[in-house]
Design a protein around this motif. Structure first.
Motif, PDB file in Angstrom:
ATOM      1  N   GLN A 165       0.829  -1.195   0.000  1.00  0.00           N
ATOM      2  CA  GLN A 165       0.000   0.000   0.000  1.00  0.00           C
ATOM      3  C   GLN A 165       0.868   1.251   0.000  1.00  0.00           C
ATOM      4  O   GLN A 165       1.770   1.404   0.834  1.00  0.00           O
ATOM      5  CB  GLN A 165      -0.937   0.021   1.212  1.00  0.00           C
ATOM      6  N   GLY A 166       0.621   2.105  -0.966  1.00  0.00           N
ATOM      7  CA  GLY A 166       1.191   3.444  -0.999  1.00  0.00           C
ATOM      8  C   GLY A 166       0.052   4.433  -0.951  1.00  0.00           C
ATOM      9  O   GLY A 166      -1.122   4.044  -0.937  1.00  0.00           O
ATOM     10  N   LYS A 167       0.354   5.714  -0.898  1.00  0.00           N
ATOM     11  CA  LYS A 167      -0.712   6.704  -0.835  1.00  0.00           C
ATOM     12  C   LYS A 167      -1.564   6.625  -2.095  1.00  0.00           C
ATOM     13  O   LYS A 167      -1.093   6.865  -3.195  1.00  0.00           O
ATOM     14  CB  LYS A 167      -0.148   8.110  -0.673  1.00  0.00           C
ATOM     15  N   GLY A 168      -2.814   6.245  -1.912  1.00  0.00           N
ATOM     16  CA  GLY A 168      -3.741   6.192  -3.031  1.00  0.00           C
ATOM     17  C   GLY A 168      -3.765   4.886  -3.790  1.00  0.00           C
ATOM     18  O   GLY A 168      -4.573   4.731  -4.706  1.00  0.00           O
ATOM     19  N   LEU A 169      -2.900   3.926  -3.445  1.00  0.00           N
ATOM     20  CA  LEU A 169      -2.874   2.668  -4.190  1.00  0.00           C
ATOM     21  C   LEU A 169      -2.728   1.492  -3.235  1.00  0.00           C
ATOM     22  O   LEU A 169      -1.832   1.457  -2.403  1.00  0.00           O
ATOM     23  CB  LEU A 169      -1.713   2.651  -5.189  1.00  0.00           C
ATOM     24  N   SER A 170      -3.624   0.517  -3.369  1.00  0.00           N
ATOM     25  CA  SER A 170      -3.601  -0.694  -2.541  1.00  0.00           C
ATOM     26  C   SER A 170      -3.737  -1.902  -3.454  1.00  0.00           C
ATOM     27  O   SER A 170      -4.638  -1.947  -4.305  1.00  0.00           O
ATOM     28  CB  SER A 170      -4.757  -0.689  -1.525  1.00  0.00           C
ATOM     29  N   ILE A 171      -2.855  -2.890  -3.282  1.00  0.00           N
ATOM     30  CA  ILE A 171      -2.914  -4.107  -4.084  1.00  0.00           C
ATOM     31  C   ILE A 171      -2.513  -5.287  -3.207  1.00  0.00           C
ATOM     32  O   ILE A 171      -1.563  -5.194  -2.425  1.00  0.00           O
ATOM     33  CB  ILE A 171      -1.998  -4.014  -5.337  1.00  0.00           C
ATOM     34  N   GLY A 172      -3.253  -6.379  -3.305  1.00  0.00           N
ATOM     35  CA  GLY A 172      -2.921  -7.532  -2.484  1.00  0.00           C
ATOM     36  C   GLY A 172      -3.962  -8.624  -2.578  1.00  0.00           C
ATOM     37  O   GLY A 172      -4.826  -8.626  -3.460  1.00  0.00           O
ATOM     38  N   PHE A 173      -3.891  -9.567  -1.631  1.00  0.00           N
ATOM     39  CA  PHE A 173      -4.879 -10.642  -1.582  1.00  0.00           C
ATOM     40  C   PHE A 173      -5.092 -11.077  -0.149  1.00  0.00           C
ATOM     41  O   PHE A 173      -4.229 -10.922   0.721  1.00  0.00           O
ATOM     42  CB  PHE A 173      -4.441 -11.842  -2.447  1.00  0.00           C
TER      43      PHE A 173
END
Length: 276
Positions: A165-173
């Motif tokens: 997670q960065g500012k404004g972006l989240s990616i994962g499972f």
């Protein structure tokens, strides 16, 4: 396809609410309770192990199920409650209690209404700057009030979360595997793997766009279900209460022909308590 007036009305209501939230001015969303910005809250809500109390109400409408073109409305009550174990470790507990209203699924002109089985997950989540992760147990609790709405089995297994997670972006499972370990011996054993893969981009206004894929593998029945859901959301206020609203189609990609639904719709209203 057979539709009931009740489900058509609910679908129209959810669509109307979604347009209402989309048109809320951004200036009303930029700052929220407790000093956190709307974007910061949107990012925290995209993180399943954030130290944030929330109570999402997830509404699901699914049509065209099985040989009788059945329909199902499910509202999942999904509170998330964190506990601080130390300066570097949190315990994030997540509860899912489904209330189901379904028609023409177990047979022509049939109807079931009531609670389904609950799922309880506990993540031990170390604090991390780059890769966020958590692990812990997942439990299946036989809370169903109707034979056709539950498994009559108690289950347990591991759960895991990995995301960046960065500012404004989240990616994962997030994923879990649950096996039944007790319950009604006359019912089929429960042996199921579930994973949700997500990508979300948030904005300063608190709005967010994303896409989610859900994969359910029933090892006992040897069936695989895959849904794809592009979504839109917003953080705003109802009076003094901070909330997040999101809406998305449920697009079936993979599934057995006898049980794969035609299409679905999901709308989520989450009550957020950022000051906790």
């Amino acid at each position: 396809m057979k539709f009931t007036k009740r489900y058509i009305t609910i679908g129209r209501l959810l669509t109307a609410i979604s347009f209402l939230f989309i048109q809320i001015p951004a200036s009303a969303q930029e700052e929220s309770k407790g000093g956190a910005s709307a974007q910061e809250l949107a990012d925290k809500l995209a993180n399943p192990v954030a130290s944030l109390i929330s109570v999402p109400l997830q509404n699901n409408l699914i049509y065209g199920i099985g040989p009788f073109n059945g329909s199902k409305y499910t509202i999942n009550v999904q509170p998330v409650i964190p506990f601080k174990l130390s300066d570097n470790l949190n315990l994030i507990t997540r509860y899912i209690l489904p209330v189901v209203d379904q028609r023409d699924i177990t047979g022509q002109n049939t109807h079931q209404f009531g609670l389904s089985d609950a799922t309880v997950t506990a993540f031990f989540a170390p604090k991390s700057e780059k890769i966020i992760w958590g692990f812990g147990p997942a439990f299946l609790v036989p809370t169903a009030t109707d034979t056709f709405l539950g498994t009559e089995k108690f289950g347990v297994g591991p759960s895991v979360l990995v995301m960046h997670q960065g500012k404004g972006l989240s990616i994962g499972f997030i994923a879990n595997q649950i096996w039944s370990v007790a319950g009604n011996e006359r019912r089929t054993d429960f042996n199921q793997f579930y994973t949700q893969i997500f990508l979300t981009h948030s904005y300063k206004s608190g709005a967010s766009l994303g896409i989610t894929s859900e994969i359910t593998q029933n090892w006992q029945g040897n069936t695989t279900l895959v849904n794809l859901s592009p979504n839109i959301g917003a953080v705003t206020k109802l009076g003094d209460q901070v909330v997040q609203f999101s809406i998305m189609p449920l697009i079936p990609i993979v599934g057995p022909s006898e049980s794969k639904p035609d299409w679905g719709l999901r709308a989520v209203l989450a009550f957020v308590f950022p000051g906790s």
